[in-house]
Design an enzyme around this catalytic site. Structure first.
Site, PDB file in Angstrom:
ATOM      1  N   SER A   1      -2.335   3.036   7.596  1.00 28.80           N
ATOM      2  CA  SER A   1      -1.639   2.817   6.330  1.00 28.80           C
ATOM      3  C   SER A   1      -2.600   3.105   5.199  1.00 28.80           C
ATOM      4  O   SER A   1      -3.820   2.929   5.336  1.00 28.80           O
ATOM      5  CB  SER A   1      -1.154   1.358   6.242  1.00 28.80           C
ATOM      6  OG  SER A   1      -0.581   1.092   4.964  1.00 28.80           O
TER       7      SER A   1
ATOM      8  N   SER B   1       4.895 -10.940   3.993  1.00 29.83           N
ATOM      9  CA  SER B   1       3.680 -10.732   3.210  1.00 29.83           C
ATOM     10  C   SER B   1       3.106 -12.062   2.744  1.00 29.83           C
ATOM     11  O   SER B   1       3.846 -13.000   2.425  1.00 29.83           O
ATOM     12  CB  SER B   1       4.015  -9.870   1.992  1.00 29.83           C
ATOM     13  OG  SER B   1       2.965  -9.882   1.054  1.00 29.83           O
TER      14      SER B   1
ATOM     15  N   THR C   1      -4.822  -7.177   6.243  1.00 25.13           N
ATOM     16  CA  THR C   1      -4.850  -5.988   5.384  1.00 25.13           C
ATOM     17  C   THR C   1      -6.287  -5.627   5.065  1.00 25.13           C
ATOM     18  O   THR C   1      -7.042  -6.443   4.524  1.00 25.13           O
ATOM     19  CB  THR C   1      -4.066  -6.242   4.094  1.00 25.13           C
ATOM     20  OG1 THR C   1      -2.692  -6.440   4.441  1.00 25.13           O
ATOM     21  CG2 THR C   1      -4.181  -5.056   3.142  1.00 25.13           C
TER      22      THR C   1
ATOM     23  N   ALA D   1       5.607  -7.311  -1.278  1.00 25.99           N
ATOM     24  CA  ALA D   1       5.548  -8.546  -2.047  1.00 25.99           C
ATOM     25  C   ALA D   1       6.839  -8.786  -2.818  1.00 25.99           C
ATOM     26  O   ALA D   1       7.628  -7.881  -3.053  1.00 25.99           O
ATOM     27  CB  ALA D   1       4.373  -8.471  -3.023  1.00 25.99           C
TER      28      ALA D   1
ATOM     29  N   TYR E   1      -3.793 -11.593   3.462  1.00 22.59           N
ATOM     30  CA  TYR E   1      -4.894 -11.191   2.585  1.00 22.59           C
ATOM     31  C   TYR E   1      -5.994 -12.220   2.737  1.00 22.59           C
ATOM     32  O   TYR E   1      -5.720 -13.429   2.718  1.00 22.59           O
ATOM     33  CB  TYR E   1      -4.449 -11.154   1.130  1.00 22.59           C
ATOM     34  CG  TYR E   1      -3.652  -9.921   0.749  1.00 22.59           C
ATOM     35  CD1 TYR E   1      -4.224  -8.652   0.850  1.00 22.59           C
ATOM     36  CD2 TYR E   1      -2.355 -10.030   0.269  1.00 22.59           C
ATOM     37  CE1 TYR E   1      -3.503  -7.514   0.478  1.00 22.59           C
ATOM     38  CE2 TYR E   1      -1.637  -8.897  -0.103  1.00 22.59           C
ATOM     39  CZ  TYR E   1      -2.215  -7.653   0.011  1.00 22.59           C
ATOM     40  OH  TYR E   1      -1.501  -6.542  -0.353  1.00 22.59           O
TER      41      TYR E   1
ATOM     42  N   LYS F   1      -4.483  -3.581   9.416  1.00 25.47           N
ATOM     43  CA  LYS F   1      -3.602  -2.672   8.670  1.00 25.47           C
ATOM     44  C   LYS F   1      -4.375  -2.032   7.524  1.00 25.47           C
ATOM     45  O   LYS F   1      -5.086  -2.718   6.792  1.00 25.47           O
ATOM     46  CB  LYS F   1      -2.427  -3.469   8.102  1.00 25.47           C
ATOM     47  CG  LYS F   1      -1.536  -2.708   7.122  1.00 25.47           C
ATOM     48  CD  LYS F   1      -0.331  -3.555   6.730  1.00 25.47           C
ATOM     49  CE  LYS F   1       0.572  -2.834   5.727  1.00 25.47           C
ATOM     50  NZ  LYS F   1       0.056  -2.874   4.359  1.00 25.47           N
TER      51      LYS F   1
ATOM     52  N   GLY G   1       4.111   4.706   5.539  1.00 29.24           N
ATOM     53  CA  GLY G   1       3.749   5.628   4.467  1.00 29.24           C
ATOM     54  C   GLY G   1       4.664   6.840   4.381  1.00 29.24           C
ATOM     55  O   GLY G   1       4.506   7.788   5.146  1.00 29.24           O
ATOM     56  N   GLY G   2       5.590   6.805   3.465  1.00 27.71           N
ATOM     57  CA  GLY G   2       6.422   7.982   3.225  1.00 27.71           C
ATOM     58  C   GLY G   2       7.534   8.205   4.221  1.00 27.71           C
ATOM     59  O   GLY G   2       8.200   9.242   4.178  1.00 27.71           O
TER      60      GLY G   2
ATOM     61  N   HIS H   1      -1.435   1.736   2.285  1.00 23.13           N
ATOM     62  CA  HIS H   1      -0.805   0.780   1.378  1.00 23.13           C
ATOM     63  C   HIS H   1       0.269   1.465   0.527  1.00 23.13           C
ATOM     64  O   HIS H   1       0.449   1.142  -0.654  1.00 23.13           O
ATOM     65  CB  HIS H   1      -1.871   0.137   0.484  1.00 23.13           C
ATOM     66  CG  HIS H   1      -1.615  -1.328   0.195  1.00 23.13           C
ATOM     67  ND1 HIS H   1      -2.417  -2.333   0.668  1.00 23.13           N
ATOM     68  CD2 HIS H   1      -0.650  -1.947  -0.509  1.00 23.13           C
ATOM     69  CE1 HIS H   1      -1.979  -3.504   0.247  1.00 23.13           C
ATOM     70  NE2 HIS H   1      -0.889  -3.300  -0.472  1.00 23.13           N
TER      71      HIS H   1
ATOM     72  N   GLY I   1       8.603   0.153   4.228  1.00 27.69           N
ATOM     73  CA  GLY I   1       8.511  -0.849   3.178  1.00 27.69           C
ATOM     74  C   GLY I   1       9.547  -0.637   2.102  1.00 27.69           C
ATOM     75  O   GLY I   1      10.549  -1.353   2.025  1.00 27.69           O
ATOM     76  N   ARG I   2       9.343   0.378   1.281  1.00 18.88           N
ATOM     77  CA  ARG I   2      10.255   0.587   0.157  1.00 18.88           C
ATOM     78  C   ARG I   2      11.708   0.730   0.611  1.00 18.88           C
ATOM     79  O   ARG I   2      12.596   0.170  -0.042  1.00 18.88           O
ATOM     80  CB  ARG I   2       9.813   1.798  -0.667  1.00 18.88           C
ATOM     81  CG  ARG I   2       8.501   1.568  -1.433  1.00 18.88           C
ATOM     82  CD  ARG I   2       8.167   2.756  -2.326  1.00 18.88           C
ATOM     83  NE  ARG I   2       6.879   2.603  -2.989  1.00 18.88           N
ATOM     84  CZ  ARG I   2       5.713   2.998  -2.481  1.00 18.88           C
ATOM     85  NH1 ARG I   2       5.657   3.561  -1.281  1.00 18.88           N
ATOM     86  NH2 ARG I   2       4.595   2.820  -3.163  1.00 18.88           N
TER      87      ARG I   2
ATOM     88  N   ARG J   1      10.953   8.036   5.301  1.00 18.71           N
ATOM     89  CA  ARG J   1      12.217   7.859   4.593  1.00 18.71           C
ATOM     90  C   ARG J   1      13.413   8.172   5.459  1.00 18.71           C
ATOM     91  O   ARG J   1      14.541   8.182   4.970  1.00 18.71           O
ATOM     92  CB  ARG J   1      12.267   8.796   3.379  1.00 18.71           C
ATOM     93  CG  ARG J   1      11.182   8.602   2.371  1.00 18.71           C
ATOM     94  CD  ARG J   1      11.467   7.506   1.411  1.00 18.71           C
ATOM     95  NE  ARG J   1      12.533   7.841   0.478  1.00 18.71           N
ATOM     96  CZ  ARG J   1      12.778   7.156  -0.633  1.00 18.71           C
ATOM     97  NH1 ARG J   1      12.017   6.097  -0.936  1.00 18.71           N
ATOM     98  NH2 ARG J   1      13.764   7.491  -1.418  1.00 18.71           N
TER      99      ARG J   1
ATOM    100  N   ARG K   1      -0.689   2.852  -2.880  1.00 23.12           N
ATOM    101  CA  ARG K   1      -0.872   1.911  -3.987  1.00 23.12           C
ATOM    102  C   ARG K   1      -2.317   1.452  -4.168  1.00 23.12           C
ATOM    103  O   ARG K   1      -2.606   0.652  -5.045  1.00 23.12           O
ATOM    104  CB  ARG K   1       0.012   0.682  -3.767  1.00 23.12           C
ATOM    105  CG  ARG K   1       1.489   1.028  -3.798  1.00 23.12           C
ATOM    106  CD  ARG K   1       2.351  -0.050  -3.172  1.00 23.12           C
ATOM    107  NE  ARG K   1       2.529  -1.238  -3.972  1.00 23.12           N
ATOM    108  CZ  ARG K   1       3.460  -1.409  -4.907  1.00 23.12           C
ATOM    109  NH1 ARG K   1       4.281  -0.424  -5.183  1.00 23.12           N
ATOM    110  NH2 ARG K   1       3.574  -2.541  -5.554  1.00 23.12           N
TER     111      ARG K   1
END
Lengths: 367, 367, 367, 367
Positions: free
Chosen positions: B262, B114, B164, B87, B138, B240, B296-297, B264, B318-319, B299, B267
């Site tokens: 996932s 998103s 989602t 988001a 959503y 998802k 998820g995770g 999320h 994502g991040r 990196r 979160r």
């Protein structure tokens, strides 16, 4: 065997040698030797894995005169701890790989010289002419050049060709990338003078990574190994960098004479398993067909005992020898090897093992 | 593919991007992106789980030209690392989601926009018109509004609708509660203008939590999914937020075309399992019936390789993309994706995998 | 249910309540509440155990209106988080156990008052007359005195007698020994006035330990439980402090109506297992024969969900309520219980569980 | 039993005794007592292993008067915690081993004196004439000297000969090597005066290591044990230092009357397993044939309970007694033993065990 005169009374562990070495090395050189690939999971795994093994020692066995001497591919060694190939020894000591060769010879063990030496393989041979030595080979895209390296090693009296199998490309060592690591002026990859790209110094990140990308051959496969085996004959070929039992069998099927379990000291594929954790599986897979060696995280004679118990014929140590070399040249190399030898003797005695064979039977357990 | 001009020579890991991003973000925005639910067990689990996996790499395989290109629901991607929906991109960069779309397109991968974008889905489409893109949905209590979102995505040329499933209510991210996190003036949930409650800014704690409670539908069930599937047709629907094999099969039974493992990003439900730990079970449960994705995770490209080996068709990040976006806009997005792509190429080469399929056969083991 | 007026906007976790409480408590009182026995292995185990559990949540379930209300031994509670017996509430708040009773009643749950209250059980009853409440019983050597305690609890309208089984002698809490912990002047074990030794204040170490040694009965055995069951009738007897499946069955065989899995919050036998780790075994052992409760390390609604999923009818929380009591009296008690209730609601929604029964089927897994 | 007058009110754990001892000892002496071999893996394992055990305590058992008294090889002890042999007690206290003997006798337990005592075994016998005591034997190359030690122990009224089997050579304790540890002037290995090499003080590293190398016999084997058994008769022989079930059976087959599970407190072979982790296997291997003892990492009565539950007839404690000795001489020895005894009483009560036998049945589980 000859005892070197180096008095290392305050250097009683490999860690002590590393501390002494670190004081003498440039930070960039220390980083080059110390570091592993990416997040260094595998670098840490190699060392931490030993803490999960238990030695279920035997008592009241005659261990007055433990026998450490063994043979490796038919050559005698005074004890089953050998010197793994590592690059760029002149970063550690002005004499470079010649000092390493002399140190190993002084204590009766084998030095496996690296393709990436800063001294020619011929000079290494001259430095310790009577000692057996091995040559580690990176396969170049230029197969004729590769063949010449093999021929030179044969001509110089090397006793085995060790083909590195875990480096189709170079692993990314972040320290070297950030340090833009390159060899200092006046130092070069002495075996590869004719192969060095003229623009090697140009570019960002690690010089060695650029060299690998330019010259090394990521398309080298099992069937190509047979060509190396023919070129090397009558010298035996060892495949280094194996972690899988099926790969160990493939190596033998394609002409290798021995298998070397290694993940390149955690410097290639991060998240590769710890070598000590795969050694037993590999040893069982090849059974009596060949000798199995291992490197990775071995920092003491007690670690070496664990490896012998899991099926290794001998272990190779890389960084410990570099710390010895940086700390005190050839005498430091001999010193650190003697230290580990003495640790191995003591560990064999305390484990109730008068010889390496006695380590094999239900001595080692993983928690 | 086009190479962005962004020179990121000092950004050699995703962590480097995160550090650069953190310098540019407000603490509240950084917290919003970084944090997980409650005690952040699952946030940590997602990342720490990778340290329990081992890559039992193969040697002497031809990896000169690894093939990364694949298809995802029939669309081409240059490599199997795609952009997960997150988001509020205008918190990271003035251009917001348009920059993300351009960055992903520049390197040949898919961006999943998103519902909670700060730029309309139509503007996102215009920003990178030729690239395939997906829309994350959503489900609102107002089902007609939900249907309009689907219709808009179809009209704007999106290629898949991602429903989602792990957010019937919003997870509690303590940082946002403590920060009383809300969007700054001049920034809003651009796709949802007609749905925003007039009193959204009033109240304690997280604004987004209040919005969820007011508008989102916690009574949406599997049979309702079929309605979304009909509305989306002919676009495929992806579910998802799955962690259970039985839920994966239910998704297919109710019309989904693919399953996205996932939690999320840690979160939503704290103490949910790490996604990489459930991926293999989910992949086996659906077998050849559909593609499976995971986030998820992840990196690094090495993490991506682990996920491919456990059965993922592609991974979503994502991040890392947010850190790229905050660090350098569209070029930062492209930069971080290229970094992970290059890590994946190298990991595939070092693992002896010339293509993603080669990762599937006994390569990955959990310790 | 009535909403207390206490505004606890900055207290969003149980840890926040503990921090607020610690500021208000004397170090000695805080130590008394916080500490566990000996090396505090079990104290830590109770809490750390939760980090090994995974909630394999379900998706697309209607969780719009989760049902938390349940019954406990036939009495209604608004949600399955009840107040465990703990001693000496006047250390936390001038009103002591009366405040705790009012706080619990305000949110619709049951308070189990302790034999070691600093307010008489009759005063506790008066404080929240309409709420159901339980009485925790320590069995004294003076069995007639013990019988009088039971009779008083019956007369005061308590709804169950909870016999503590894990304290034949007092565990050694080192903090109390070092602090020479004793009740301040003007505060006493109000239920036990007639039983207090005149020389209670004399001696080294913990006053409570001396009291236990003087009065409590370490020879109380299963057959004696039947006497308590007869005295308590028609009130049900619950046995608290069980960690073994066979003990759970024995409790039922000797007349208990329910079993309470507890290790006394890690305050009795160090190296006892974490309660959450034994709960599933105990629940399977008794099957449908009785309700099972659990306490120990439950610091959030998510933890409560794990316990429900493993078979608990309800969970009890001790220290969290003390932190609420110390932070803000009755309103703090209500506040911390509401916090945990809201966490449980959210966790049930995110786990796809519209009611507690839905948590039972394969939702919780131990790593 | 006699209660010593030493008031140790602030010494409520073994750790407290260690802290008090450390203040009184020279750093070199403290290091000698504290340290383990090499990387100290086994030293840590011995202690950390206890944190993986759970006591699944029983409730509502009559534990009013737990019975701790037992017999060890037919001799009465007041409780099953005995004093392990450790060297050089005059480093801790001017009276040395005589004080240890008196302290152990005062509380009704057995002291096993070490060959390496700084007081003769005859003086130790005189110090506490009525108490049973054992003698720990190192086997010297000079077998006649070894036989004289056995004869002296018999003449002095010792009740058992404990043959140390885990020390064919001395383990390398790095602290002693670095400290060049040797006994101070005026202190010597009192039992070995006739055997001390004249040049013992000369040389680098640990004096004790040099002594071991000069005098101890690494060729002592199982068949030689039978000679010791004959010399010791009618005294029973105990073999100390066993970690393997097969070695335990061998000990009995060669005439030993009991087996002592030990790894020498982590001071000999590093990476040896924790003793508590092998105790159960050893106890099952010998079944009813003999008593089994254990030492290693036992720092509390709760640890002792775990060992009893896994099959130990009694436990031995070494370092805790040294801390008591250094802190307060004979009274400190008695104090620390009483502390551990009282911890054991409490742990037995809280575990629902009225006697040691009750600990055996399914009470202890490893996580």
């Amino acid at each position: 065997m000859a005892e070197p005169s180096f008095a290392a009374s305050s250097l009683v562990t490999v860690d002590d040698y590393e501390s002494a070495a670190r004081e003498r090395l440039t930070p960039t050189a220390y980083d080059y030797y110390r570091s592993g690939a990416d997040e260094e999971h595998t670098l840490r795994r190699n060392r931490e894995a030993f803490s999960r093994y238990e030695i279920w020692y035997r008592t009241l066995v005659d261990v007055a005169t433990p026998r450490l001497a063994t043979t490796v591919l038919g050559d005698d060694v005074a004890f089953p701890i050998l010197v793994a190939p590592t690059a760029y020894h002149r970063l550690a000591c002005a004499e470079g790989e010649r000092a390493t060769a002399r140190g190993a010879a002084a204590v009766g063990t084998i030095y496996c010289a690296s393709t990436l030496a800063t001294t020619t393989l011929e000079d290494v041979a001259v430095a310790a002419p009577s000692a057996p030595r091995w040559f580690q080979l990176y396969v170049h895209k230029d197969r004729a050049f590769t063949a010449r390296l093999v021929a030179r090693a044969k001509a110089a009296g090397y006793r085995a060709i060790v083909v590195t199998a875990d480096a189709p490309v170079l692993g990314r060592r972040l320290a070297d990338v950030r340090n833009e690591f390159c060899l200092p002026d006046g130092m070069l990859m002495a075996n590869l003078v004719e192969a060095l790209p003229p623009d090697l110094r140009d570019g960002a990140g690690s010089e060695l990574a650029r060299f690998f990308a330019a010259r090394h051959d990521p398309s080298f496969v099992w069937s190509d190994l047979e060509e190396i085996v023919r070129q090397a004959a009558p010298l035996p070929v060892v495949v280094k960098g194996i972690v899988r039992p099926d790969d160990a069998r493939k190596a033998l099927d394609h002409g290798a004479r021995a298998v070397w379990v290694s993940n390149h000291g955690g410097r290639q594929l991060d998240l590769a398993p710890a070598t000590i954790d795969v050694l037993g599986d590999v040893a069982r897979a090849v059974g009596d067909r060949c000798e199995v060696y291992v490197d990775g995280g071995i920092r003491s004679g007690t670690h070496a005992l664990v490896a012998l118990g899991l099926g290794a014929r001998a272990v190779f140590v890389g960084r410990p020898v570099l710390w010895g070399l940086a700390a005190a040249g050839a005498e430091g190399v001999a010193g650190v090897l003697e230290l580990m030898r003495d640790e191995l003797i003591r560990a064999m005695q305390l484990a109730g093992c008068p010889d390496p064979e006695a380590t094999r039977d239900d001595l080692i357990r993983r928690r």
